[in-house]
Design a protein around this motif. Structure first.
Motif, mmCIF file in Angstrom:
data_model
loop_
_atom_site.group_PDB
_atom_site.id
_atom_site.type_symbol
_atom_site.label_atom_id
_atom_site.label_comp_id
_atom_site.label_asym_id
_atom_site.label_seq_id
_atom_site.Cartn_x
_atom_site.Cartn_y
_atom_site.Cartn_z
ATOM 1 N N ALA A 40 32.918 39.090 27.163
ATOM 2 C CA ALA A 40 33.683 37.918 27.035
ATOM 3 C C ALA A 40 35.191 38.134 27.587
ATOM 4 N N VAL A 41 35.718 39.088 27.115
ATOM 5 C CA VAL A 41 37.376 39.166 27.449
ATOM 6 C C VAL A 41 37.305 39.705 28.906
ATOM 7 N N LEU A 42 36.346 40.536 29.474
ATOM 8 C CA LEU A 42 36.295 40.883 30.667
ATOM 9 C C LEU A 42 36.321 39.543 31.791
ATOM 10 N N GLU A 43 35.454 38.697 31.149
ATOM 11 C CA GLU A 43 35.227 37.457 32.118
ATOM 12 C C GLU A 43 36.544 36.605 31.949
ATOM 13 N N LYS A 44 37.243 36.559 30.984
ATOM 14 C CA LYS A 44 38.690 35.700 30.771
ATOM 15 C C LYS A 44 39.430 36.561 31.758
ATOM 16 N N GLU A 45 39.349 37.896 32.022
ATOM 17 C CA GLU A 45 40.365 38.453 32.810
ATOM 18 C C GLU A 45 40.245 38.326 34.223
ATOM 19 N N LYS A 46 39.305 37.805 34.719
ATOM 20 C CA LYS A 46 39.040 37.344 36.035
ATOM 21 C C LYS A 46 39.905 36.475 36.603
ATOM 22 N N ASP A 69 42.766 35.900 34.803
ATOM 23 C CA ASP A 69 44.072 36.105 33.836
ATOM 24 C C ASP A 69 44.333 37.538 33.878
#
Lengths: 284, 284
Positions: free
Chosen positions: B197-203, B205
């Motif tokens: 979930a957080v790695l997806e956000k990182e894409k 951001d």
């Protein structure tokens, strides 16, 4: 420079700040205020603060006021502080949500004497006895909406975070709340739900915790965090936290559906993607 | 007594067992086998094993054979080991799922020379270089379905876990798999989903990890765990893991609905219930 500092709220965060400001000589004197007289006495006995004072006396006698209460209490206290603060003093809060408080004081007198900040560190423990030295050393401390504070106020609070050993990052409060939702509030929500799930299982199976090892301890650690601190954080940040929880639920349901379908290829890709987290945290 | 020991699979668990069995004098010699020649060389260089040998030579020359491969490989290797094992030797595996393997070898020759075991410890690291001393000290090691093994086999493997400093618990394999699903496999699933979930956000951001602090690191730690180890564990334990994930999803959705409805009373009760985890892990 050396300052007279008041800490309002003598818990883990307030207490840990006090210890380091005193130790480094940044503060000449630390005045402590807490709604619990027991916490005040405890903080005094532990050498965290130099003296106890009433709320209004503390504000009037300090160069720097640090509001380290749960974020719902800060919403009540900060407007009162801004009403009576000396024009040469500065107040900061250290809460984990920033938009609500910043909105709340938007039109308060002396708004420019307030610096919204958030030192990104903590433990699952609470109260004055949880205070530890160097909690903020090499950690990030965020200052939000710096343009709403006076230059001098920002300078003093920046110096304070430097004294704590923090790296300072400027950010707008909405970005702050969303980012912190992802990398802090979500972890707490996940961990609380894990604790509740396993405790429910324990009702019919008292031996469940006999097998708990380091992996479980690590994932469930945050579930020990104080309800007084975390309930108001969740409430104040629900605007950002709810969509983040939805994203998380989607991911866990994706994992579950691959497992249900015995889709080892997709499950393997999912885990391999998760493994990328390894480099991310170490590079920081 | 002192034994000649083979370790099949020279990763974190196999390597850590080897280090302690040698150090305590329980093993006179450690023979290492790994499908990766590079891991074999690394283990030899690190002093984890005394010599490298072929699979069949290792089995034939050892008093104790420890199968420390991922659990899918163990399903393939254990029947082969039981075919060629000496009648005075004993074999154990250290995998995190027990029912599949026990079922698989139910009718194998020499079944009584096999002890199904699971030392409940680990880290998120993998490979021979991840091996550490005292990994199992004061931890629980489980022996499953003891009635299917000879008394002498159980005695030797129990002595081995005592040499590692473990506390031994006997359990049937179905209970094991369900319990471990709750207090280990679920934590890993949760953590992998958090990372994704957080790695997806990182894409979109790239700065998201700048704010990650100790709380996130703790919750996401297990997401670094090896896909080779964890994929087959999830697959083999899906019967228990799927209902446990459903229970967990229900709890997180309960948390979410309280937050959506601004029901602070219910949310407060939920967090307070989660806080009970504090006493549970410390009492162990």
């Amino acid at each position: 420079m050396s300052y007279k500092v008041s800490i309002i709220g003598l818990g883990l965060i307030g207490g840990s700040i006090a210890l380091d400001l005193k130790r480094t000589g940044f503060a000449t004197e630390i005045i402590g205020v807490d709604k619990s007289p027991q916490h005040e006495q405890e903080a005094l006995k532990l050498g965290i603060i130099d003296k106890i004072s009433s709320f209004s006396t503390a504000i009037q006698q300090s160069d720097i006021i640090i509001l380290a209460t749960p974020v719902d209490a800060s919403l009540e206290l900060l407007p009162s502080i801004l009403k009576i603060i000396n024009p040469n003093s500065v107040v900061t809060d250290v809460g984990s949500t920033k938009s609500s408080l910043i909105k709340k004081v938007k039109n308060c007198p002396n708004r420019q004497l307030y610096v919204a900040s958030h030192p990104m560190s903590g433990t699952e423990n609470s109260g004055p006895s949880a205070a530890i030295q160097n909690l903020f050393k090499d950690k990030v401390s965020i200052i939000c909406n710096a343009e709403e504070s006076s230059y001098k106020s920002i300078e003093i609070i920046s110096d304070m975070y430097k004294a704590l050993g923090s790296k300072i990052v400027f950010m707008d409060s909405e970005s702050h709340d969303e980012h912190v939702g992802y990398v802090s509030h979500l972890s707490h929500a996940i961990s609380y739900a894990l604790a509740v799930a396993v405790l429910e299982k324990e009702k019919n199976d008292s031996a469940i915790f006999n097998l708990a090892s380091g992996g479980f301890a690590s994932t469930v650690r945050l579930a020990k965090s104080s309800v007084y601190m975390w309930l108001p954080i969740f409430i104040q940040n629900s605007k950002y936290l709810l969509p983040i929880i939805n994203t998380y639920l989607d991911k866990l349901m994706e994992f579950k559906s691959y497992l249900e379908n015995g889709d080892t290829k997709k499950l393997s890709e999912f885990i391999t993607e998760a493994n990328r987290i390894k480099g991310k945290l170490e590079k920081k």
